[in-house]
Write a protein that holds these residues in place. Structure first.
Motif, PDB file in Angstrom:
ATOM      1  N   ARG A   9      47.327  51.062  46.702  1.00  5.94           N
ATOM      2  CA  ARG A   9      45.939  50.931  46.257  1.00  5.94           C
ATOM      3  C   ARG A   9      45.108  50.357  47.402  1.00  5.94           C
ATOM      4  O   ARG A   9      44.576  49.241  47.335  1.00  5.94           O
ATOM      5  CB  ARG A   9      45.819  50.068  44.994  1.00  5.94           C
ATOM      6  CG  ARG A   9      44.433  50.234  44.337  1.00  5.94           C
ATOM      7  CD  ARG A   9      44.443  49.818  42.882  1.00  5.94           C
ATOM      8  NE  ARG A   9      43.124  49.896  42.283  1.00  5.94           N
ATOM      9  CZ  ARG A   9      42.547  51.014  41.821  1.00  5.94           C
ATOM     10  NH1 ARG A   9      43.191  52.155  41.898  1.00  5.94           N
ATOM     11  NH2 ARG A   9      41.345  50.981  41.275  1.00  5.94           N
ATOM     12  N   VAL A  15      41.565  48.858  35.587  1.00 10.54           N
ATOM     13  CA  VAL A  15      41.769  49.838  36.645  1.00 10.54           C
ATOM     14  C   VAL A  15      41.824  51.243  36.048  1.00 10.54           C
ATOM     15  O   VAL A  15      42.646  51.517  35.165  1.00 10.54           O
ATOM     16  CB  VAL A  15      43.061  49.531  37.419  1.00 10.54           C
ATOM     17  CG1 VAL A  15      43.337  50.627  38.447  1.00 10.54           C
ATOM     18  CG2 VAL A  15      42.952  48.174  38.109  1.00 10.54           C
ATOM     19  N   ASP A  72      44.314  45.825  32.282  1.00  8.45           N
ATOM     20  CA  ASP A  72      45.426  45.094  32.893  1.00  8.45           C
ATOM     21  C   ASP A  72      44.814  44.049  33.808  1.00  8.45           C
ATOM     22  O   ASP A  72      44.488  44.340  34.963  1.00  8.45           O
ATOM     23  CB  ASP A  72      46.346  46.028  33.682  1.00  8.45           C
ATOM     24  CG  ASP A  72      47.603  45.322  34.180  1.00  8.45           C
ATOM     25  OD1 ASP A  72      47.536  44.108  34.451  1.00  8.45           O
ATOM     26  OD2 ASP A  72      48.651  45.974  34.299  1.00  8.45           O
ATOM     27  N   LYS A 132      46.131  43.658  37.486  1.00 11.13           N
ATOM     28  CA  LYS A 132      45.727  44.745  38.374  1.00 11.13           C
ATOM     29  C   LYS A 132      44.236  44.660  38.694  1.00 11.13           C
ATOM     30  O   LYS A 132      43.809  44.911  39.825  1.00 11.13           O
ATOM     31  CB  LYS A 132      46.057  46.099  37.744  1.00 11.13           C
ATOM     32  CG  LYS A 132      47.541  46.429  37.710  1.00 11.13           C
ATOM     33  CD  LYS A 132      47.765  47.828  37.155  1.00 11.13           C
ATOM     34  CE  LYS A 132      49.248  48.191  37.173  1.00 11.13           C
ATOM     35  NZ  LYS A 132      49.492  49.550  36.635  1.00 11.13           N
ATOM     36  N   HIS A 162      43.434  42.210  41.425  1.00 13.37           N
ATOM     37  CA  HIS A 162      43.615  42.756  42.776  1.00 13.37           C
ATOM     38  C   HIS A 162      42.349  43.475  43.231  1.00 13.37           C
ATOM     39  O   HIS A 162      41.865  43.278  44.356  1.00 13.37           O
ATOM     40  CB  HIS A 162      44.802  43.723  42.793  1.00 13.37           C
ATOM     41  CG  HIS A 162      44.934  44.498  44.071  1.00 13.37           C
ATOM     42  ND1 HIS A 162      44.302  45.706  44.278  1.00 13.37           N
ATOM     43  CD2 HIS A 162      45.604  44.218  45.223  1.00 13.37           C
ATOM     44  CE1 HIS A 162      44.574  46.143  45.492  1.00 13.37           C
ATOM     45  NE2 HIS A 162      45.380  45.263  46.079  1.00 13.37           N
ATOM     46  N   ASP A 163      41.800  44.318  42.348  1.00 16.72           N
ATOM     47  CA  ASP A 163      40.573  45.038  42.686  1.00 16.72           C
ATOM     48  C   ASP A 163      39.413  44.078  42.935  1.00 16.72           C
ATOM     49  O   ASP A 163      38.625  44.249  43.875  1.00 16.72           O
ATOM     50  CB  ASP A 163      40.201  45.991  41.552  1.00 16.72           C
ATOM     51  CG  ASP A 163      40.957  47.314  41.631  1.00 16.72           C
ATOM     52  OD1 ASP A 163      41.828  47.442  42.511  1.00 16.72           O
ATOM     53  OD2 ASP A 163      40.671  48.204  40.809  1.00 16.72           O
TER      54      ASP A 163
END
Length: 717
Positions: free
Chosen positions: A206, A227, A232, A235, A238-239
């Protein structure tokens, strides 16, 4: 070949054209980004000076008018709980939030949100209503208040109106008058396209393509549902971390902005999103330039649909408090679907009195919500730790948010000297790239004599001055020669600056500055000017290169090394240098750098031709040095480029031999950046002007004018 994930900034270098005559040749070099915002598009005329108009602005009256408007609900677009604060904050946030550090593009500094594509992005649904609500204010204050300033000011005043003590505000953003063509928003062909597949902005596990910050075409930040729309929180965390880092925000600032943005207002999803009409750019004429009109229900108030998520985050959505963390951390949450079908989280158990009242009917209590991005503030270990600290220390949260909001909304304004107004904070912040004021009066003749006696060649002096100034970005007003940061980390070690050669010149300049009391920054620029004057004289032209004194010298303590790393060049077509081969062509990278420096295609042409014959190529390369008189400012580059007695023979991916047609012998070598000035029809037209026998002096004069523009780009009045 470098992958898309680490590819240099592609914004202004995107040459593909799907409209107009060039649609027949979509790979042809598109020079339009160098000619956008032409004076002919500006209705204010060449004599208009926004800074002068600002001095007439009654800021106290403006504050009163904006705060009154915030609590004056209009029937055509009623305010939630009778307060437009949440809407105005979202408008300001989404205007500023397009900024990204990689190329400095985006941000709130131009009022670009008024135009496509931003005015019609899915993430900006119904922000057209916010700007229309502000029209009476803009109409009243007219030329004294730009849309760019008003958009950010309205959001800041909204926070003040709801009880938050803001860090400050600066006016000074000047409007543009048509969409910005130089900003690369992504290669996707549809809105909200999921990652993977053709046109995806992600590669690897990603890895988000540079310089993008948003996770999807049409979003400002991350997908609030998760995402690719799949919840989630880990996840999503992270974005969020990648996205906010590319907006120059650390973890603490990220949590503060997320919480502060969701402390007030609500999300709208009480209806069928499929019933919404087209966005503003596609709406029929009778919609008055507005978009997303619901023709089957009222589409306003309780029936409004924006993100599709429905509900407020706190118990009191029109007041600044610590309710966001109370709600997030003190409840368990479960996934639900909004009336519009969007994923959202709702509390498992909540007391009736802790629910916010309905936005239109105070007798009704509504369920609060959290998005997947909000849940990331609770589930991600680092974000959770920060959230808990903010929860325990509301004053610290308020102060952190105030500073983060100020940074978000002012990051693209450049140095503090460009700020205006009574609310400009006295404190100077590191991210403002501070530079001490330089001396404007010193013995200029002494400095010049010391430079001439230094033993440095004209080429060395010109190259050092160029490398110091070329970092300037008109997008966010960072970089440039002022401050002489070329002698500090990280710039002094950049491979593109040839550290060994640079250190030799800097040692001499520092000694001259110490002896003469001039700044090192001034000495660097003045030496470059002297080098050009000498080269012009050798070419038969007695030309004086204008010099403006007064630059200051920044210190290492004033320089955020990590922040300046994004300014490192990966290519410089002006010095015929590429750090490595990229997917983007060298000439496209040249266009991107040229646009960031604020130069036109004509200025780019004359500078490249002049710098070639002056012998300033990286590492002493001979590519494009089409002259036998290296170091003399002549038009030889253009004369030989346009001479049909020579043929061009490819010898590699970015190398060519220039051979004599009569003998087949190689006369010179060249790169794509050299030869594009003879192959592209527009650039060749400029090159032919400078190759003419009667334009030798014009070439020299135009070169000096363009050079001076680069050297002075970061000297703001």
């Amino acid at each position: 070949m470098t992958s898309n994930a680490t590819c240099p900034v592609m914004s202004g270098a995107n040459t593909e054209s799907s409209q107009g005559p060039m649609a027949w040749w979509p790979k042809s070099l598109n020079l339009d980004i160098l000619h956008q915002h032409d004076a002919k598009t500006n209705p204010m005329g060449p004599s208009f000076n926004y800074r002068k108009e600002l001095k007439k602005l009654d800021i106290k009256a403006l504050k009163r008018d904006v705060k009154k408007l915030l609590t004056t609900s209009q029937d055509w677009w009623p305010a939630d709980w009778g307060h437009y604060g949440g809407l105005m904050i979202r408008m300001a946030w989404h205007s500023a939030g397009t900024y990204r550090i990689a190329d400095g593009r985006g941000g709130a500094g131009t009022g670009n949100q008024r135009f496509a594509p931003l005015n019609s992005w899915p993430d900006n649904t119904n922000l057209d209503k916010a700007r229309r609500l502000l029209w009476p204010i803009k109409k009243k204050y007219g030329n004294q208040l730009s849309w760019a300033d008003l958009i950010v000011f309205a959001g800041t005043m909204a926070y003040e109106s709801m009880g938050h003590k803001t860090f400050g505000f600066s006016f000074g953003r000047e409007d543009i008058w048509h969409p910005q063509k130089d900003i690369y928003w992504g290669s996707e062909k549809e809105w909200l396209q999921k990652s993977g597949g053709e046109g995806s902005r992600y590669s690897g596990e990603r890895d988000l393509s540079n310089p993008l910050a948003a996770v999807m075409m049409g979003l400002i930040y991350v997908n609030p549902e998760g995402v690719d729309g799949q919840p989630d929180p880990i996840k999503t965390a992270h974005d969020i971390r990648i996205t906010f880092a590319r907006m120059a925000m650390n973890d603490e600032e990220t949590v503060a902005l997320t919480a502060g943005g969701h402390t007030v207002g609500k999300a709208h999803g009480n209806g069928n999103a499929a019933k919404l009409g087209p966005p503003p750019e596609g709406a029929p004429l009778e919609e008055q330039g507005l978009g997303w009109i619901n023709q089957e229900t009222s589409g306003v108030g309780r029936d409004a649909v924006t993100s599709g998520i429905e509900g407020a985050w706190t118990s009191h959505p029109t007041q600044w408090d610590n309710g966001y963390f109370d709600m997030l951390l003190n409840h368990d949450w479960e996934l639900k679907k909004s009336p519009a079908g969007a994923w959202q989280y709702e509390p498992v158990k909540i007391k009736e009195q802790d629910k916010p009242v309905d936005a239109t009917d105070p007798s009704i209590r509504a369920m609060p919500i959290m998005t997947d991005a909000d849940m990331a503030m609770k589930m991600d270990p680092a974000y959770r730790k920060i959230s808990e600290r903010f929860h325990k220390d509301p004053a610290y949260f308020s102060e952190t948010f105030a500073r983060a909001w100020f940074k978000l909304t002012h990051r693209d304004m450049g140095p503090k000297v460009r700020y205006f107004g009574p609310d400009v904070p006295k404190e100077t912040l590191l991210w403002q790239d501070p530079i001490p004021a330089g001396r404007k009066t010193y013995d200029l003749k002494l400095v010049m004599s010391e430079i001439k006696a230094s033993g440095l060649s004209n080429s060395e002096m010109i190259t050092t001055a160029w490398d110091s100034a070329r970092t300037f970005r008109g997008s966010d007003k960072r970089g440039g020669a002022n401050g002489a940061r070329i002698r500090l980390a990280p710039q002094k070690e950049w491979i593109g600056n040839e550290p060994e050669r640079l250190s030799k010149a800097l040692a001499i300049y520092e000694a001259i500055a110490k002896k003469t009391k001039a700044s090192i920054a001034d000495v660097i620029v003045l030496a470059g000017n002297i080098g050009i004057e000498g080269a012009a004289k050798a070419g038969g032209f007695n030309i004086k290169v204008p010099f403006t004194p007064g630059r200051g010298d920044a210190t290492q303590a004033m320089t955020d090394v990590e922040s300046f790393e994004v300014l490192e060049p990966v290519a410089d077509g002006y010095r015929n240098w590429l750090k490595e081969n990229y997917v983007v062509t060298p000439e496209e990278l040249l266009l991107d750098r040229t646009q960031l420096m604020g130069l036109t295609a004509q200025e780019m042409t004359v500078l490249v031709g002049g710098l070639r014959v002056l012998g300033t190529n990286y590492g002493g390369s001979k590519h494009g040095v089409f002259t036998s008189k290296v170091g003399v400012l002549s038009n030889d580059f253009f004369v030989n480029l346009t001479n049909m007695n020579y043929a061009w023979k490819p010898t590699g991916r970015n190398s060519y031999d220039i051979v004599m047609r009569s003998t087949g012998k190689t006369k010179w070598t060249a790169t794509r950046v050299d030869l594009v000035f003879g192959s592209n029809s527009i650039l060749r037209a400029y090159s032919e002007v400078y190759a003419q026998d009667d334009n030798k002096k014009k070439f020299a004069e135009d070169f000096v004018a363009a050079w001076t523009k680069v050297m002075n780009a970061d000297l703001f009045k």
